[in-house]
Write a protein that holds these residues in place. Structure first.
Motif, mmCIF file in Angstrom:
data_model
loop_
_atom_site.group_PDB
_atom_site.id
_atom_site.type_symbol
_atom_site.label_atom_id
_atom_site.label_comp_id
_atom_site.label_asym_id
_atom_site.label_seq_id
_atom_site.Cartn_x
_atom_site.Cartn_y
_atom_site.Cartn_z
ATOM 1 N N LEU A 284 0.808 -1.217 0.000
ATOM 2 C CA LEU A 284 0.000 0.000 0.000
ATOM 3 C C LEU A 284 0.842 1.268 0.000
ATOM 4 O O LEU A 284 1.672 1.481 0.893
ATOM 5 N N LEU B 254 -6.207 1.958 4.669
ATOM 6 C CA LEU B 254 -5.750 0.947 5.622
ATOM 7 C C LEU B 254 -6.767 0.757 6.739
ATOM 8 O O LEU B 254 -7.090 -0.379 7.111
ATOM 9 N N VAL C 273 -1.071 -5.754 5.813
ATOM 10 C CA VAL C 273 -0.790 -4.581 4.987
ATOM 11 C C VAL C 273 0.660 -4.158 5.188
ATOM 12 O O VAL C 273 1.091 -3.902 6.316
#
Length: 208
Positions: free
Chosen positions: A56, A69, A81
């Motif tokens: 990300l 997130l 993540v």
């Protein structure tokens, strides 16, 4: 053979997405299952594709990386993540770490190091740079002290050091199933959702 780690790549720059995909296409045991160019699409792709790990970016138009997130972490059985950022200041990634990121790497990361980071967070590690840990430790201490047993405090300290359940079991001479039970109890007592938040608590409480 075990199933490959399913990865979703999220970045608003097509050249970065292509670069990350090129990196990962030559790594064993990792499969890029999709891409997204903004935070809103990231959330919908997570719901549709059910990846194991999300790479990300933080700075994106519309819904930014940190907000994406938070939304991803609120989904049932969310993926790990791993933030992929161009920011070099630890303070820049603190909001994402507090929101539940399992760690972060820089965009110029070596392909093998990126693959290692993906495997690490997939295995349950928390990848916190020492500078990030120091910044977290400088924050306010937790307002309450939950009633953790001595063993739970030992397990929590190991979680905060980034160790997986298997590594904790080996270190403390416990079965992996027992460690998993302890971790579940710790998350409940701390009223947190995942290992990253538990690790942050441990740092701020001075357990590590």
């Amino acid at each position: 053979m075990s199933e490959p780690i399913r990865v979703l790549v999220v970045d608003d720059h097509p050249v970065v997405r292509q670069g990350l995909r090129t990196f990962l296409d030559v790594q064993d045991g990792i499969q890029v299952v999709g891409e997204a160019s903004d935070g809103a699409t990231c959330v919908s792709q997570v719901e549709r594709l059910r990846p194991d790990v999300v790479l990300l970016d933080l700075r994106m138009p519309g819904v930014d990386g940190t907000e994406a997130l938070r939304r991803v972490r609120a989904l049932p059985d969310p993926p790990k993540v791993l933030v992929v950022t161009s920011f070099t200041e630890p303070s820049a990634v603190l909001p994402a770490v507090r929101a539940g990121a399992a760690g972060y790497v820089y965009k110029d990361v070596d392909p093998s190091a990126l693959a290692a980071a993906i495997r690490a967070v997939h295995a349950g590690h928390v990848l916190l740079h020492p500078d990030v840990v120091r910044l977290l430790a400088a924050g306010d201490a937790p307002a309450r002290e939950p009633a953790l047993t001595a063993r739970e405090r030992e397990v929590l300290a190991e979680v905060a050091r980034g160790r997986s359940n298997r590594e904790i079991a080996r270190s403390l001479s416990l079965s992996e199933k027992t460690v998993k039970t302890h971790v579940s109890a710790i998350l409940g007592k701390l009223d947190v959702q995942d290992r990253t938040q538990a690790a942050l608590y441990a740092v701020r409480a001075g357990l590590v």
